[in-house]
Design a protein around this motif. Structure first.
Motif, PDB file in Angstrom:
ATOM      1  N   GLU A   1       0.846  -1.189   0.000  1.00 18.49           N
ATOM      2  CA  GLU A   1       0.000   0.000   0.000  1.00 18.49           C
ATOM      3  C   GLU A   1       0.886   1.244   0.000  1.00 18.49           C
ATOM      4  O   GLU A   1       1.722   1.433   0.890  1.00 18.49           O
ATOM      5  CB  GLU A   1      -0.926   0.010   1.208  1.00 18.49           C
ATOM      6  CG  GLU A   1      -1.958   1.114   1.157  1.00 18.49           C
ATOM      7  CD  GLU A   1      -2.979   1.028   2.281  1.00 18.49           C
ATOM      8  OE1 GLU A   1      -3.808   1.938   2.380  1.00 18.49           O
ATOM      9  OE2 GLU A   1      -2.927   0.049   3.051  1.00 18.49           O
ATOM     10  N   LEU A   2       0.687   2.113  -0.984  1.00 20.98           N
ATOM     11  CA  LEU A   2       1.583   3.244  -1.186  1.00 20.98           C
ATOM     12  C   LEU A   2       1.281   4.444  -0.301  1.00 20.98           C
ATOM     13  O   LEU A   2       2.093   5.369  -0.210  1.00 20.98           O
ATOM     14  CB  LEU A   2       1.548   3.667  -2.650  1.00 20.98           C
ATOM     15  CG  LEU A   2       2.144   2.632  -3.607  1.00 20.98           C
ATOM     16  CD1 LEU A   2       1.841   3.012  -5.047  1.00 20.98           C
ATOM     17  CD2 LEU A   2       3.644   2.502  -3.392  1.00 20.98           C
ATOM     18  N   SER A   3       0.154   4.442   0.385  1.00 21.74           N
ATOM     19  CA  SER A   3      -0.181   5.565   1.255  1.00 21.74           C
ATOM     20  C   SER A   3       0.802   5.688   2.419  1.00 21.74           C
ATOM     21  O   SER A   3       0.893   6.734   3.060  1.00 21.74           O
ATOM     22  CB  SER A   3      -1.605   5.422   1.797  1.00 21.74           C
ATOM     23  OG  SER A   3      -1.726   4.234   2.572  1.00 21.74           O
ATOM     24  N   MET A   4       1.556   4.636   2.681  1.00 21.37           N
ATOM     25  CA  MET A   4       2.534   4.648   3.768  1.00 21.37           C
ATOM     26  C   MET A   4       3.788   5.450   3.415  1.00 21.37           C
ATOM     27  O   MET A   4       4.606   5.745   4.285  1.00 21.37           O
ATOM     28  CB  MET A   4       2.951   3.221   4.110  1.00 21.37           C
ATOM     29  CG  MET A   4       3.658   2.500   2.977  1.00 21.37           C
ATOM     30  SD  MET A   4       4.062   0.780   3.362  1.00 21.37           S
ATOM     31  CE  MET A   4       5.278   1.008   4.638  1.00 21.37           C
ATOM     32  N   LEU A   5       3.951   5.793   2.133  1.00 19.68           N
ATOM     33  CA  LEU A   5       5.159   6.491   1.682  1.00 19.68           C
ATOM     34  C   LEU A   5       4.871   7.951   1.360  1.00 19.68           C
ATOM     35  O   LEU A   5       4.093   8.262   0.461  1.00 19.68           O
ATOM     36  CB  LEU A   5       5.733   5.808   0.441  1.00 19.68           C
ATOM     37  CG  LEU A   5       6.507   4.504   0.644  1.00 19.68           C
ATOM     38  CD1 LEU A   5       6.898   3.928  -0.716  1.00 19.68           C
ATOM     39  CD2 LEU A   5       7.738   4.716   1.502  1.00 19.68           C
TER      40      LEU A   5
END
Length: 243
Positions: free
Chosen positions: A155-159
């Motif tokens: 999940e890219l929202s963590m970056l």
């Protein structure tokens, strides 16, 4: 008689007055014209970009060209589930073309060549699509029957922008080809044998890879040696969001 003439006189007098009022009214309309505002230009779409860096930690296992894909919440593989044909082709022969062409892939990129042991390479993938919420990375250990490694469904929202995260990755068995290590079945430089084979002759489930046995450890028909063995983790992976 006078009354009739008066009416005619008043009627004639009113006509130029009415014309004057009409002209004045027209001039008033022109003076009060309101200019329409110019529409504001649409904002440029937001660009999302990720740099994926992979380090090959093995002693004698080249890695097939690294596959990087942006997509929704789909998974490229799941432990305990059968591999897709696209994943099978990558895990058996290092061919990532069908994986890159999967319908749910929003954006993708691939390294140009193999990643040799002890080496590193980086691949960048970019998109403006808000549907690209997850990232996956995959590669084959080419001196095997169907071993692969990678990460799927990150999940890219963590970056945040300029943020990085690092993983040390284990090796998976696609479960589509028996790990015979026999001549003609290994596509890498240890054998230069066949890659993808349509028939599935293994458990047909993705699992952790048991490792290479090799002829040095008693598998007499193996074309592999101890140099081709690998321990987990076999890959260092770093993902950096650049935009």
């Amino acid at each position: 008689m006078f009354l009739a003439n008066s009416k005619v006189f008043l009627k004639r007098l009113a006509m130029p007055l009415a014309a004057t009022v009409l002209v004045g009214a027209c001039g008033s309309d022109n003076d009060n014209t309101v200019a329409m505002p110019t529409p504001a230009p649409e904002p440029a779409p937001t660009e999302y970009s990720y740099e994926v860096t992979m380090v090959n930690l093995t002693h004698g296992q080249p890695l097939s060209p690294i596959t990087v894909a942006l997509h929704g919440d789909e998974m490229l593989w799941q432990i305990g589930m059968p591999a897709s044909v696209a994943l099978e082709k990558l895990a058996e022969g290092g061919d990532n073309s069908e994986l890159l062409a999967m319908e749910f892939i929003v954006a993708s990129n691939s390294a140009e060549g193999a990643l040799m042991p002890g080496s590193s390479t980086s691949v960048t993938v970019t998109t403006t699509s808000t549907a690209a919420t997850h990232l996956s990375v995959a590669t084959m250990l080419v001196n095997t029957n169907d071993a692969f490694s990678g990460l799927t469904g990150l999940e890219l929202s963590m970056l945040d922008v300029d943020a990085s995260k690092t993983w040390h990755l284990n090796v998976y068995d696609a479960g589509t080809e028996a790990n015979t290590e026999a001549m003609g079945t290994i596509p890498g430089p240890a054998d230069s044998g066949m890659g993808y084979e349509q028939t599935r002759d293994d458990i047909d489930l993705v699992a952790m890879h048991p490792g290479v046995v090799s002829k040095d450890d008693g598998l007499t028909n193996s074309v592999l040696t101890q140099a081709h063995r690998f321990d987990n983790p076999s890959i260092k992976l770093t993902i950096t969001r650049t935009k």
